[in-house]
Scaffold this motif. Structure first.
Motif, PDB file in Angstrom:
ATOM      1  N   LEU A 170     106.007 -11.465  37.708  1.00 13.74           N
ATOM      2  CA  LEU A 170     105.949 -12.169  36.420  1.00 13.74           C
ATOM      3  C   LEU A 170     106.647 -13.528  36.428  1.00 13.74           C
ATOM      4  CD1 LEU A 170     106.378  -9.206  33.909  1.00 13.74           C
ATOM      5  CD2 LEU A 170     104.335 -10.597  34.262  1.00 13.74           C
ATOM      6  N   PRO A 171     107.852 -13.654  37.013  1.00 11.09           N
ATOM      7  CA  PRO A 171     108.500 -14.971  36.983  1.00 11.09           C
ATOM      8  C   PRO A 171     107.672 -16.079  37.629  1.00 11.09           C
ATOM      9  CG  PRO A 171     110.092 -13.283  37.548  1.00 11.09           C
ATOM     10  CD  PRO A 171     108.740 -12.631  37.583  1.00 11.09           C
ATOM     11  N   GLU A 172     106.833 -15.725  38.610  1.00  9.30           N
ATOM     12  CA  GLU A 172     105.976 -16.718  39.260  1.00  9.30           C
ATOM     13  C   GLU A 172     104.942 -17.285  38.293  1.00  9.30           C
ATOM     14  OE1 GLU A 172     104.007 -15.640  42.899  1.00  9.30           O
ATOM     15  OE2 GLU A 172     105.624 -14.291  43.457  1.00  9.30           O
ATOM     16  N   HIS A 173     104.610 -16.512  37.282  1.00  8.92           N
ATOM     17  CA  HIS A 173     103.558 -16.887  36.349  1.00  8.92           C
ATOM     18  C   HIS A 173     104.113 -17.053  34.940  1.00  8.92           C
ATOM     19  CE1 HIS A 173     100.741 -15.849  39.562  1.00  8.92           C
ATOM     20  NE2 HIS A 173     101.425 -14.725  39.724  1.00  8.92           N
ATOM     21  N   GLN A 174     105.342 -17.553  34.859  1.00  6.85           N
ATOM     22  CA  GLN A 174     106.033 -17.646  33.578  1.00  6.85           C
ATOM     23  C   GLN A 174     105.229 -18.411  32.530  1.00  6.85           C
ATOM     24  OE1 GLN A 174     109.945 -19.451  33.687  1.00  6.85           O
ATOM     25  NE2 GLN A 174     109.765 -20.076  31.562  1.00  6.85           N
ATOM     26  N   ARG A 175     104.772 -19.600  32.878  1.00  2.00           N
ATOM     27  CA  ARG A 175     104.059 -20.419  31.891  1.00  2.00           C
ATOM     28  C   ARG A 175     102.778 -19.728  31.425  1.00  2.00           C
ATOM     29  NH1 ARG A 175     102.514 -26.853  32.437  1.00  2.00           N
ATOM     30  NH2 ARG A 175     101.451 -27.033  30.417  1.00  2.00           N
ATOM     31  N   GLN A 176     102.031 -19.198  32.370  1.00  2.00           N
ATOM     32  CA  GLN A 176     100.783 -18.521  32.027  1.00  2.00           C
ATOM     33  C   GLN A 176     101.027 -17.326  31.108  1.00  2.00           C
ATOM     34  OE1 GLN A 176      98.657 -17.166  35.470  1.00  2.00           O
ATOM     35  NE2 GLN A 176      97.095 -16.082  34.286  1.00  2.00           N
ATOM     36  N   VAL A 177     102.050 -16.537  31.437  1.00  2.00           N
ATOM     37  CA  VAL A 177     102.357 -15.348  30.646  1.00  2.00           C
ATOM     38  C   VAL A 177     102.861 -15.731  29.259  1.00  2.00           C
ATOM     39  CG1 VAL A 177     103.881 -13.337  30.449  1.00  2.00           C
ATOM     40  CG2 VAL A 177     102.821 -13.886  32.641  1.00  2.00           C
ATOM     41  N   ASP A 178     103.841 -16.619  29.200  1.00  2.00           N
ATOM     42  CA  ASP A 178     104.468 -16.953  27.925  1.00  2.00           C
ATOM     43  C   ASP A 178     103.521 -17.721  26.999  1.00  2.00           C
ATOM     44  OD1 ASP A 178     106.718 -15.671  28.797  1.00  2.00           O
ATOM     45  OD2 ASP A 178     107.791 -17.490  29.360  1.00  2.00           O
ATOM     46  N   GLU A 179     102.800 -18.689  27.552  1.00  2.00           N
ATOM     47  CA  GLU A 179     101.871 -19.440  26.707  1.00  2.00           C
ATOM     48  C   GLU A 179     100.689 -18.567  26.288  1.00  2.00           C
ATOM     49  OE1 GLU A 179     100.740 -23.177  28.349  1.00  2.00           O
ATOM     50  OE2 GLU A 179     102.794 -23.975  28.280  1.00  2.00           O
ATOM     51  N   GLY A 180     100.245 -17.698  27.207  1.00  2.00           N
ATOM     52  CA  GLY A 180      99.160 -16.788  26.856  1.00  2.00           C
ATOM     53  C   GLY A 180      99.567 -15.827  25.761  1.00  2.00           C
ATOM     54  N   ALA A 181     100.797 -15.324  25.843  1.00  2.00           N
ATOM     55  CA  ALA A 181     101.295 -14.407  24.815  1.00  2.00           C
ATOM     56  C   ALA A 181     101.393 -15.112  23.468  1.00  2.00           C
ATOM     57  CB  ALA A 181     102.660 -13.860  25.222  1.00  2.00           C
ATOM     58  N   PHE A 182     101.856 -16.364  23.490  1.00  2.00           N
ATOM     59  CA  PHE A 182     101.953 -17.121  22.240  1.00  2.00           C
ATOM     60  C   PHE A 182     100.579 -17.331  21.622  1.00  2.00           C
ATOM     61  CE2 PHE A 182     101.727 -21.210  20.015  1.00  2.00           C
ATOM     62  CZ  PHE A 182     102.663 -20.996  19.024  1.00  2.00           C
ATOM     63  N   GLU A 183      99.611 -17.746  22.424  1.00  2.00           N
ATOM     64  CA  GLU A 183      98.269 -17.999  21.902  1.00  2.00           C
ATOM     65  C   GLU A 183      97.613 -16.710  21.412  1.00  2.00           C
ATOM     66  OE1 GLU A 183      96.640 -20.723  21.203  1.00  2.00           O
ATOM     67  OE2 GLU A 183      98.299 -21.990  21.851  1.00  2.00           O
ATOM     68  N   ASP A 184      97.796 -15.608  22.129  1.00  2.00           N
ATOM     69  CA  ASP A 184      97.243 -14.325  21.680  1.00  2.00           C
ATOM     70  C   ASP A 184      97.876 -13.908  20.354  1.00  2.00           C
ATOM     71  OD1 ASP A 184      95.626 -14.181  23.872  1.00  2.00           O
ATOM     72  OD2 ASP A 184      96.824 -12.686  24.952  1.00  2.00           O
ATOM     73  N   GLY A 185      99.190 -14.076  20.273  1.00  2.00           N
ATOM     74  CA  GLY A 185      99.892 -13.712  19.040  1.00  2.00           C
ATOM     75  C   GLY A 185      99.477 -14.589  17.873  1.00  2.00           C
ATOM     76  N   LEU A 186      99.326 -15.886  18.122  1.00  2.00           N
ATOM     77  CA  LEU A 186      98.922 -16.808  17.062  1.00  2.00           C
ATOM     78  C   LEU A 186      97.510 -16.482  16.577  1.00  2.00           C
ATOM     79  CD1 LEU A 186      99.502 -19.316  15.364  1.00  2.00           C
ATOM     80  CD2 LEU A 186      98.689 -20.714  17.283  1.00  2.00           C
ATOM     81  N   ARG A 187      96.629 -16.168  17.519  1.00  2.00           N
ATOM     82  CA  ARG A 187      95.259 -15.811  17.138  1.00  2.00           C
ATOM     83  C   ARG A 187      95.257 -14.541  16.282  1.00  2.00           C
ATOM     84  NH1 ARG A 187      93.538 -14.920  21.849  1.00  2.00           N
ATOM     85  NH2 ARG A 187      93.253 -17.126  22.319  1.00  2.00           N
ATOM     86  N   ALA A 188      96.017 -13.559  16.700  1.00  2.00           N
ATOM     87  CA  ALA A 188      96.081 -12.311  15.942  1.00  2.00           C
ATOM     88  C   ALA A 188      96.666 -12.539  14.551  1.00  2.00           C
ATOM     89  CB  ALA A 188      96.918 -11.279  16.705  1.00  2.00           C
ATOM     90  N   LEU A 189      97.676 -13.398  14.484  1.00  2.00           N
ATOM     91  CA  LEU A 189      98.310 -13.694  13.202  1.00  2.00           C
ATOM     92  C   LEU A 189      97.317 -14.353  12.244  1.00  2.00           C
ATOM     93  CD1 LEU A 189     101.858 -15.254  12.843  1.00  2.00           C
ATOM     94  CD2 LEU A 189      99.969 -16.106  11.484  1.00  2.00           C
ATOM     95  N   VAL A 190      96.642 -15.383  12.722  1.00  2.00           N
ATOM     96  CA  VAL A 190      95.707 -16.112  11.859  1.00  2.00           C
ATOM     97  C   VAL A 190      94.506 -15.248  11.497  1.00  2.00           C
ATOM     98  CG1 VAL A 190      94.166 -18.106  11.719  1.00  2.00           C
ATOM     99  CG2 VAL A 190      96.445 -18.372  12.717  1.00  2.00           C
ATOM    100  N   ASP A 191      93.963 -14.527  12.469  1.00  2.00           N
ATOM    101  CA  ASP A 191      92.804 -13.666  12.187  1.00  2.00           C
ATOM    102  C   ASP A 191      93.176 -12.562  11.202  1.00  2.00           C
ATOM    103  OD1 ASP A 191      91.333 -15.198  13.908  1.00  2.00           O
ATOM    104  OD2 ASP A 191      91.247 -13.719  15.523  1.00  2.00           O
ATOM    105  N   GLY A 192      94.379 -12.013  11.356  1.00  2.00           N
ATOM    106  CA  GLY A 192      94.815 -10.977  10.429  1.00  2.00           C
ATOM    107  C   GLY A 192      94.980 -11.508   9.021  1.00  2.00           C
ATOM    108  N   LEU A 193      95.531 -12.711   8.907  1.00  2.00           N
ATOM    109  CA  LEU A 193      95.698 -13.309   7.588  1.00  2.00           C
ATOM    110  C   LEU A 193      94.345 -13.615   6.951  1.00  2.00           C
ATOM    111  CD1 LEU A 193      98.681 -15.743   8.214  1.00  2.00           C
ATOM    112  CD2 LEU A 193      98.694 -13.703   6.770  1.00  2.00           C
ATOM    113  N   ALA A 194      93.388 -14.031   7.777  1.00  2.00           N
ATOM    114  CA  ALA A 194      92.061 -14.351   7.243  1.00  2.00           C
ATOM    115  C   ALA A 194      91.447 -13.153   6.524  1.00  2.00           C
ATOM    116  CB  ALA A 194      91.147 -14.829   8.367  1.00  2.00           C
ATOM    117  N   LEU A 195      91.748 -11.956   7.008  1.00  2.00           N
ATOM    118  CA  LEU A 195      91.226 -10.744   6.368  1.00  2.00           C
ATOM    119  C   LEU A 195      91.885 -10.474   5.024  1.00  2.00           C
ATOM    120  CD1 LEU A 195      91.101  -8.380   9.495  1.00  2.00           C
ATOM    121  CD2 LEU A 195      89.189  -9.615   8.429  1.00  2.00           C
ATOM    122  N   GLN A 196      93.045 -11.102   4.805  1.00  2.00           N
ATOM    123  CA  GLN A 196      93.777 -10.881   3.554  1.00  2.00           C
ATOM    124  C   GLN A 196      93.609 -12.022   2.543  1.00  2.00           C
ATOM    125  OE1 GLN A 196      97.968  -9.908   4.235  1.00  2.00           O
ATOM    126  NE2 GLN A 196      97.494  -9.447   6.361  1.00  2.00           N
TER     127      GLN A 196
END
Length: 210
Positions: free
Chosen positions: A179-205
């Motif tokens: 994982l440390p070798e792929h820090q940027r990929q993991v952390d930025e990917g997690a942020f983008e996945d979380g942001l997408r889930a947050l916005v999509d979830g709010l859209a339903l509300q």
């Protein structure tokens, strides 16, 4: 021969030096005595521009917040785009100065740039049809999400030693040492996945869907 003049002390120079010190050594390193030494002046000179250390910290924090882009909200854009653009810009500003994040997490206080950011985000959500109470909670949620993302790295939390993950104890962590070798990929990917889930979830509300 005339002695070289010392650079004039200014609020901007004090804030820039304080931020550089915090970036390099963390919040505990900042004191008026240390800051004065970095600037090559006497401690009392700082009080011609700031009356307390907290005022300096407020100015430093506001300098960071001034880099956050809320133009999508201000232009009356779609609230989803507003949230996404705000969160990404907000995270970038904090990630560039992670040591100041604990201070920023206390809230906007009386800092103009931070208050303008809060005003733009809240106003954009209310104008998009969200009830004020819910808009407040959404803005708080984004702030929690962004601050947590900027403050720490999931990938960096795992050591790169394969021997630390004995399959007898951790049968699902056989690749964790990579994982440390792929820090940027993991952390930025997690942020983008979380942001997408947050916005999509709010859209339903959103009130328009009710």
């Amino acid at each position: 021969m005339a002695r070289p003049r010392k650079p004039l002390l200014s609020r901007e120079r004090i804030v820039t030096t304080a931020l550089a010190l915090i970036d390099a050594e963390g919040l505990p390193a900042l004191s008026t005595r240390r800051l004065a030494a970095e600037l090559g002046v006497s401690g009392p000179s700082l009080y011609n521009h700031f009356t307390t250390k907290d005022e300096i910290l407020d100015a430093v924090a506001d300098t960071v917040m001034a880099k956050v882009d809320v133009s999508t909200f201000q232009a009356g854009g779609d609230w989803r785009a507003g949230l996404r653009d705000w969160a990404r810009s907000y995270r970038a500003a904090l990630a560039a100065h992670p040591h100041i994040v604990p201070f920023l997490a206390q809230g906007p206080g009386r800092r103009p740039a931070a208050l303008k950011m809060a005003d733009a985000a809240f106003g954009g959500m209310v104008e998009a049809g969200w009830p004020p109470a819910q808009a407040t909670r959404i803005c708080a949620m984004v702030r929690y999400f962004v601050a947590g993302s900027a403050l720490s790295s999931f990938a960096r939390g795992f050591v790169d030693d394969p021997g630390a993950y004995d399959p007898a104890d951790y049968p699902h962590l056989g690749q964790a040492h990579l994982l440390p070798e792929h820090q940027r990929q993991v952390d930025e990917g997690a942020f983008e996945d979380g942001l997408r889930a947050l916005v999509d979830g709010l859209a339903l509300q959103h009130p328009e869907r009710r």
